[in-house]
Structures are given as C-alpha cells and as structure tokens.
Design an enzyme around this catalytic site. Structure first.
Site, PDB file in Angstrom:
ATOM      1  N   LYS A   1       0.859  -1.187   0.000  1.00 34.62           N
ATOM      2  CA  LYS A   1       0.000   0.000   0.000  1.00 34.62           C
ATOM      3  C   LYS A   1       0.889   1.229   0.000  1.00 34.62           C
ATOM      4  CE  LYS A   1      -4.505   0.454   0.036  1.00 34.62           C
ATOM      5  NZ  LYS A   1      -5.423  -0.521  -0.559  1.00 34.62           N
TER       6      LYS A   1
ATOM      7  N   GLY B   1     -24.200   3.662   0.576  1.00 38.46           N
ATOM      8  CA  GLY B   1     -23.111   4.183  -0.250  1.00 38.46           C
ATOM      9  C   GLY B   1     -23.414   3.931  -1.708  1.00 38.46           C
TER      10      GLY B   1
ATOM     11  N   ASN C   1     -18.749   3.948  -6.583  1.00 39.69           N
ATOM     12  CA  ASN C   1     -18.383   2.907  -7.544  1.00 39.69           C
ATOM     13  C   ASN C   1     -18.940   1.549  -7.123  1.00 39.69           C
ATOM     14  OD1 ASN C   1     -16.446   0.527  -8.101  1.00 39.69           O
ATOM     15  ND2 ASN C   1     -15.963   1.951  -9.735  1.00 39.69           N
ATOM     16  N   ALA C   2     -18.613   1.114  -5.920  1.00 38.21           N
ATOM     17  CA  ALA C   2     -19.031  -0.225  -5.488  1.00 38.21           C
ATOM     18  C   ALA C   2     -20.556  -0.304  -5.332  1.00 38.21           C
ATOM     19  CB  ALA C   2     -18.329  -0.582  -4.176  1.00 38.21           C
ATOM     20  N   GLY C   3     -21.145   0.664  -4.649  1.00 40.79           N
ATOM     21  CA  GLY C   3     -22.574   0.605  -4.339  1.00 40.79           C
ATOM     22  C   GLY C   3     -23.475   0.723  -5.557  1.00 40.79           C
TER      23      GLY C   3
HETATM   24  P1  NAD Z   1     -16.769   5.986  -3.757  1.00 39.91           P
HETATM   25  O1  NAD Z   1     -16.079   7.166  -3.254  1.00 39.91           O
HETATM   26  O2  NAD Z   1     -16.917   5.790  -5.227  1.00 39.91           O
HETATM   27  O3  NAD Z   1     -18.268   5.912  -3.126  1.00 39.91           O
HETATM   28  C1  NAD Z   1     -18.544   6.025  -1.773  1.00 39.91           C
HETATM   29  C2  NAD Z   1     -19.999   6.378  -1.566  1.00 39.91           C
HETATM   30  O4  NAD Z   1     -20.297   6.396  -0.170  1.00 39.91           O
HETATM   31  C3  NAD Z   1     -20.390   7.742  -2.097  1.00 39.91           C
HETATM   32  O5  NAD Z   1     -21.629   7.630  -2.759  1.00 39.91           O
HETATM   33  C4  NAD Z   1     -20.559   8.582  -0.823  1.00 39.91           C
HETATM   34  O6  NAD Z   1     -21.483   9.649  -0.971  1.00 39.91           O
HETATM   35  C5  NAD Z   1     -21.090   7.531   0.109  1.00 39.91           C
HETATM   36  N1  NAD Z   1     -21.019   7.922   1.538  1.00 39.91           N
HETATM   37  C6  NAD Z   1     -20.115   8.680   2.174  1.00 39.91           C
HETATM   38  N2  NAD Z   1     -20.443   8.842   3.465  1.00 39.91           N
HETATM   39  C7  NAD Z   1     -21.590   8.173   3.635  1.00 39.91           C
HETATM   40  C8  NAD Z   1     -22.461   7.968   4.743  1.00 39.91           C
HETATM   41  N3  NAD Z   1     -22.186   8.490   5.921  1.00 39.91           N
HETATM   42  N4  NAD Z   1     -23.569   7.227   4.571  1.00 39.91           N
HETATM   43  C9  NAD Z   1     -23.857   6.684   3.356  1.00 39.91           C
HETATM   44  N5  NAD Z   1     -23.087   6.845   2.287  1.00 39.91           N
HETATM   45  C10 NAD Z   1     -21.975   7.583   2.424  1.00 39.91           C
HETATM   46  O7  NAD Z   1     -16.019   4.747  -3.105  1.00 39.91           O
HETATM   47  P2  NAD Z   1     -16.009   3.224  -3.573  1.00 39.91           P
HETATM   48  O8  NAD Z   1     -14.878   2.997  -4.485  1.00 39.91           O
HETATM   49  O9  NAD Z   1     -17.376   2.824  -4.007  1.00 39.91           O
HETATM   50  O10 NAD Z   1     -15.630   2.523  -2.192  1.00 39.91           O
HETATM   51  C11 NAD Z   1     -16.599   2.296  -1.188  1.00 39.91           C
HETATM   52  C12 NAD Z   1     -16.055   1.274  -0.204  1.00 39.91           C
HETATM   53  O11 NAD Z   1     -15.701   0.092  -0.907  1.00 39.91           O
HETATM   54  C13 NAD Z   1     -14.803   1.706   0.558  1.00 39.91           C
HETATM   55  O12 NAD Z   1     -14.828   1.141   1.833  1.00 39.91           O
HETATM   56  C14 NAD Z   1     -13.695   1.073  -0.253  1.00 39.91           C
HETATM   57  O13 NAD Z   1     -12.523   0.869   0.514  1.00 39.91           O
HETATM   58  C15 NAD Z   1     -14.358  -0.236  -0.636  1.00 39.91           C
HETATM   59  N6  NAD Z   1     -13.721  -0.869  -1.791  1.00 39.91           N
HETATM   60  C16 NAD Z   1     -13.825  -0.324  -3.035  1.00 39.91           C
HETATM   61  C17 NAD Z   1     -13.201  -0.951  -4.101  1.00 39.91           C
HETATM   62  C18 NAD Z   1     -13.324  -0.397  -5.500  1.00 39.91           C
HETATM   63  O14 NAD Z   1     -12.804  -1.045  -6.418  1.00 39.91           O
HETATM   64  N7  NAD Z   1     -13.990   0.701  -5.722  1.00 39.91           N
HETATM   65  C19 NAD Z   1     -12.463  -2.136  -3.908  1.00 39.91           C
HETATM   66  C20 NAD Z   1     -12.376  -2.667  -2.625  1.00 39.91           C
HETATM   67  C21 NAD Z   1     -13.018  -2.027  -1.567  1.00 39.91           C
END
Ligand code: NAD
Length: 420
Positions: free
Chosen positions: A110, A222, A225-227
């Site tokens: 990391k 959330g 991207n993931a959600g």
């Molecule tokens: P992102 O920044 O694209 O999306 C995060 C979302 O969470 C946003 O819509 C934001 O508005 C929302 N959010 C923030 N605070 C919030 C709250 N209090 N209540 C509800 N929603 C809230 O991030 P992502 O890439 O989707 O990552 C989300 C999670 O998934 C993180 O924990 C990340 O470590 C994990 N993750 C992501 C990936 C990836 O490939 N994108 C891979 C492994 C793990």
C-alpha cells in the site's frame, strides 16, 4: 475509485488482532507469526513539488510492502490529508490476506501521500504523482510491487505514473501499475469488478442458506463505484429489488424498488441520490435495519456496531466496503445467524481484475469483457468455497475462516521458501 469516505485512520492493531485470532487457531509457528506481524519493507519519501503560485511545497509519502512470499506486492496509492504510516501498514497487510484468499500470486502493499487533492490543481497533482514515483524509484516495479488507485487517486493519476516510470526505464512499462485507462493497457471489466465479485459471492451465499433471491429486497449503503454497480448487478444478475440506497447526503426508500438507470441519471444531474422522485427519505440507521435479504455496506468502515447489530434484519451482509463490521457486531450477528460475506472476500473482485490487468499487460494481449467476467466468476466461486470449507472445518465465522485461508497460504509459501 475516485474518492472514498472511509476514515483515513484504520489501525494496524485491528489488523494484528485478526491475524492473532487466525494464528491461534491454526497453531501458526511463532517465527511465521512474528514475520507476518511486521511489513517486510517500508519506504518513507519526501518530495518537493512546484506549485502553481511559484512556491515549492514539500510533501511526504510512504510505500509499505507487507509480504511478498506468494508474489509481487500489490495495493493501491492513497492521496489523503490524514494519511498515516499506521493506516498504510494496516492496509498493506489486508492486501496480503486479500490476494491470498483469492489465490492470486501476489503479496500485499500500500502507498500513501499526505496531501489534499481537493485543494490542488491538475498540474500540481500531476507533478506530485510523478515526484512520488521518482522517489519510489526501483522500490516498485512489475516484478516487485504494483500499485493501483485507492482513496482520491484516479485512472489519470495511474496514467501519469505509468508514463513517469516508463521514462525512468527508457521504455514502456505499463505493467508497473493497474487501474489504468483502457487506452494505456487497462483491463475491460475493471469498472464494475468489485461489485460484480460481491454479487457472485451473494449468489453463492444464498445457495448455501437456501435463500431465494429472485424478487428479494436489498439495501445499499453508499452509492459510489461499489454501491451503484451493486444496484445494477443485483437487479441484472440476481433479479433482486433494491429498495433503499444512501450516500453522504442521506438515504432514500421505495418498497417497489429503484430503477438503476433513472437513479443514476438523477444522481449525475443532482450530485446525490437524495431528492429522487417517488422515494421517501429515511435515516441511515433505518436503512441498515431494514428487513431485507441482502444488505450491502458500500461506504464507510465501522458502521455495523454492537449498538445496531441486534436490530439488523438482513439475512446476508455483503461487505463491499472495507471493515464495515466491528468485531463486537461480528459476534452478535454470527450468533443471530446472519450470513456475513467478509470484506477480504466480498470486495476482492477489484484486485482480482487488477491482477488480470497485469497478466494482460505481460502478454500484450487483451481479453474481451465477457472473458474477464467469466474468469472473475470462477475465481470468486473458488475463493468462496475455500472460506466456507474452513468455516465448517474449524467451526468459526466466515471472517475468521477467510483469515485462516489467507494466513495458511502465506505461511506455506514462507515455509517452502525457507523463511522459517
Ligand atoms: P466511492 O467514493 O466511489 O463511493 C462512496 C460512496 O459512499 C459515495 O456515494 C458517498 O457519498 C457515500 N457515503 C459517504 N459517506 C456516507 C455515509 N455516511 N452514509 C452513506 N453513504 C456515504 O467509493 P467506492 O470505491 O465505491 O468505495 C466504497 C467502499 O468500498 C470503501 O470502503 C472502499 O474501501 C471499498 N472498496 C472499493 C473498491 C473499488 O474497487 N472501488 C475495492 C475494494 C473495496
């Protein structure tokens, strides 16, 4: 990932506790345990960067290589004002476990730079990214340590890094980093890979507990991207109905389910899911406690705690976020019979397709999206089964089972290499 709401302060002690639990159960050799408690290598770097106003600002950063017994280190780069070496160490060790659970021939690394990209121009960000990679020098490389995007780092930043590293070596070395744009050797299918991997796991989990997902309800915390991809794919691949979603502005609910295209269009226009027509506003607490078949925490860490765990009604919790469930909540939910798909497994689709990107870069031959998806599905199913078997064999929850799978594999590699 363009940004993450996840707290910058993930403690290395938390990750050590999980290692300790697994080590106790498998009676890990004390030398192997001691090796795994520490990163193999760490580099601290200081970087002067010319700012747009003519001044020079000094930035600090790190790269941690936790363990490369099974292959080159792999893990993202975070640009965050609160970045600490402790967090980077913790996340590097998680990557060792994640790549091991997925049985991909990589270790865990990391990187982090203390900066606030929100207050920097594109030019300043480019100069900082290039300076960071020059300072890392030969500490990273396609055979040693391959970074990727993470908090506040983007495919564009990956492209600058690939370019700078190529300049340093006198020829193109795109394989030094993953998460690149397609035009520079990125992989098809990387965009939805994290959610897709999670969805494949949900399908396996539902089969295990004999739960019919067609028409069943899901809630997603959330919508990044993931959600958001989890929404799309839960409907497309599982026939589910997503009845509640949230982002940092609030949560919305519709018992009939949301249309992905309409909700995304609303979010693109307004910047948030809130205010979507034909939806009721609910609290984040209510979203987490809805009576659903599957709950996808896809935003923050430590959102399911001992306080709300007794009220969680989901049958399956699919941890797309890293660390959404606290250890106390874990115990409560396990006793209640909630099926948790732990983050190490559930969100590992992203790093798995990153690995596919490395393979394609090495071959100079690129797969179509369908092929990437089929290979991902196979990998996710195999990893799911390995975790499930350990869970049964040791009578432990899935999280501990995932750690056992991971630690055993890394320990075996270290043993074979004569490290202990
Ligand atoms: P992102 O920044 O694209 O999306 C995060 C979302 O969470 C946003 O819509 C934001 O508005 C929302 N959010 C923030 N605070 C919030 C709250 N209090 N209540 C509800 N929603 C809230 O991030 P992502 O890439 O989707 O990552 C989300 C999670 O998934 C993180 O924990 C990340 O470590 C994990 N993750 C992501 C990936 C990836 O490939 N994108 C891979 C492994 C793990």
């Amino acid at each position: 990932m363009t940004q993450s709401p996840q707290s910058a302060q993930i403690s290395y002690n938390t990750s050590l506790k999980q290692l300790e639990n697994a080590a106790d159960i498998i009676k890990l050799d004390p030398a192997a345990y001691e090796l795994l408690r520490h990163p193999l290598r760490e580099l601290h770097v200081t970087m002067p960067v010319k700012m747009d106003n003519g001044s020079t600002k000094i930035f600090h950063g790190f790269r941690v290589q936790h363990n490369d017994a099974r292959g080159p280190n792999k893990g993202g780069i975070r640009f965050h004002p609160d970045e600490t070496i402790d967090t980077v160490r913790a996340l590097a060790s998680w990557m060792t476990w994640k790549t091991s659970v997925m049985d991909i021939p990589l270790g865990g690394g990391k990187g982090g730079v203390i900066c606030n990209p929100k207050n920097m121009s594109l030019g300043e960000l480019e100069r900082l990214s290039r300076a960071y990679i020059r300072q890392l020098g030969n500490f990273i490389g396609p055979q040693k340590d391959i970074p990727a995007p993470d908090v506040y780092t983007t495919p564009q930043i990956m492209a600058w890094i690939a370019d700078e590293y190529s300049i340093m070596h006198g020829h193109n070395q795109f394989g030094v980093i993953t998460g690149k744009p397609l035009a520079l050797g990125g992989s098809a299918g990387r965009g939805d890979a994290t959610a897709r991997g999670g969805i494949y796991c949900v399908r396996e989990a539902a089969e295990t507990i004999d739960l019919n997902l067609a028409g069943a309800r899901a809630a997603i915390q959330g919508y990044g991207n993931a959600g958001s991809y989890a929404h799309k794919l839960a409907v497309e691949l599982l026939g589910m109905k997503v009845i509640a979603v949230s982002d940092s502005s609030g949560s919305i609910y519709n018992p009939d389910g949301f249309l992905y295209e309409a909700l995304m269009a609303h979010k693109k226009k307004s910047g948030s899911v809130t205010g979507f027509p034909e939806a009721a506003a609910i609290s984040d607490k209510e979203l987490l406690e809805l009576d659903v078949a599957v709950l996808f925490p896809a935003a923050l860490d430590s959102v399911i705690t001992k306080t709300n765990a007794p009220d969680i009604r989901a049958k399956i919790i699919a941890e797309l976020a890293n660390g959404p469930t606290t250890p106390e909540a874990d115990t409560i939910l396990y006793k209640k019979g909630v099926y948790i798909i732990p983050d190490l497994l559930c969100n590992a689709g992203g790093v798995t397709v990153s690995y596919f990107e490395m393979v394609q870069n090495a071959y100079g031959y690129y797969w179509e999206e369908k092929e990437v998806q089929q290979r991902l599905e196979k990998k996710m199913k195999t990893a799911f089964l390995a975790v499930q078997q350990k869970s049964k064999a040791y009578n432990v929850n899935n999280r501990l089972a995932a750690y056992i799978v991971a630690v055993e594999r890394v320990a075996e590699a270290m043993k074979l290499r004569g490290w202990y």
